[in-house]
Design an enzyme around this catalytic site. Sequence first.
Site, PDB file in Angstrom:
ATOM      1  N   ARG A 172       0.854  -1.197   0.000  1.00  0.00           N
ATOM      2  CA  ARG A 172       0.000   0.000   0.000  1.00  0.00           C
ATOM      3  C   ARG A 172       0.878   1.231   0.000  1.00  0.00           C
ATOM      4  NH1 ARG A 172      -5.294  -1.405  -0.897  1.00  0.00           N
ATOM      5  NH2 ARG A 172      -5.709  -3.351   0.190  1.00  0.00           N
TER       6      ARG A 172
ATOM      7  N   HIS B 211      12.995  -2.056  -0.915  1.00  0.00           N
ATOM      8  CA  HIS B 211      12.666  -2.056  -2.340  1.00  0.00           C
ATOM      9  C   HIS B 211      13.567  -3.064  -3.064  1.00  0.00           C
ATOM     10  CE1 HIS B 211      11.120  -0.476  -6.068  1.00  0.00           C
ATOM     11  NE2 HIS B 211      12.353  -0.327  -6.528  1.00  0.00           N
TER      12      HIS B 211
HETATM   13  C1  GRF Z   1      10.762  -7.888  -0.682  1.00  0.00           C
HETATM   14  O1  GRF Z   1      11.388  -8.225  -1.884  1.00  0.00           O
HETATM   15  C2  GRF Z   1      10.607  -6.399  -0.543  1.00  0.00           C
HETATM   16  O2  GRF Z   1      11.644  -5.663  -1.095  1.00  0.00           O
HETATM   17  C3  GRF Z   1       9.358  -6.160  -1.363  1.00  0.00           C
HETATM   18  O3  GRF Z   1       8.513  -7.226  -1.007  1.00  0.00           O
HETATM   19  C4  GRF Z   1       9.307  -8.362  -0.681  1.00  0.00           C
HETATM   20  C5  GRF Z   1       8.873  -8.849   0.666  1.00  0.00           C
HETATM   21  O4  GRF Z   1       9.326 -10.170   0.897  1.00  0.00           O
HETATM   22  N1  GRF Z   1       8.828  -4.841  -1.129  1.00  0.00           N
HETATM   23  P1  GRF Z   1       8.916 -10.956   2.229  1.00  0.00           P
HETATM   24  O5  GRF Z   1       7.407 -10.816   2.397  1.00  0.00           O
HETATM   25  O6  GRF Z   1       9.664 -10.330   3.357  1.00  0.00           O
HETATM   26  O7  GRF Z   1       9.329 -12.363   1.983  1.00  0.00           O
END
Ligand code: GRF
Length: 216
Positions: free
Chosen positions: A101, A119
């Site tokens: 979000r 990111h």
């Molecule tokens: C990560 O790659 C983060 O950068 C992105 O969403 C993913 C989350 O992974 N915004 P997880 O849910 O911690 O496995």
Amino acid sequence: MTYRIAVLVSGSGSNLQSLLDAQSASELGAEVVLVVTDRANAYGLQRALDHRVAALYLPLLTGRKKNGNAQVDARAVWECRLADVITAFAPDLIILSGFMRVLSSSFLERFPNQIVNQHPALLPEHGGDMVRTSSGLEIPVLRGAHVVAEALQRGLPLTGCTVHRVTPVVDDGPVLARAEVPVLPDDDEASLHERIKIEERRLIVQVVRDLARADS
Ligand code: GRF
């Protein structure tokens, strides 16, 4: 004083797990005090419960809309509730860890300089559309929700991950840490994302540890 963290997740929460594991091993220098998700099936919720961390499912229910305003109101109410809950847990740091979000400026204003985002691509130190890698290569900046697939589509030789402070501009804001990840010839989105996440899990623990230390 304990350095307190709230983590917002929408999915698997493997980064959250790395924080919880580091905390259990007394290697984090901080405590995850709250986990919030907007998705009922987010496995991150279970990870929090397994570690006896306060966890909340706070859905954004827009329902059937008679007009655009109803949707805007529902979103504002949801954000206000989210901010109130977070405030009640008095975190020093709020981590957007796969939280799908975009938060409004009014939400961000309630937690100045306290929110960081993970990111899964390289972001530049000072804005712009290109980022310089450690070997001096200039590659396009990838922003948005599909950057792992985009790195493959564009044929980039490498990508990576960034932890940055959150500002009203999406996928922008001061960079706290970054790691590069090469794109391999037989990579698909899943394999590349998993290798990026290995770096992300290491990086987020490092960032929290550094911020907690600087705060003490
Ligand atoms: C990560 O790659 C983060 O950068 C992105 O969403 C993913 C989350 O992974 N915004 P997880 O849910 O911690 O496995």
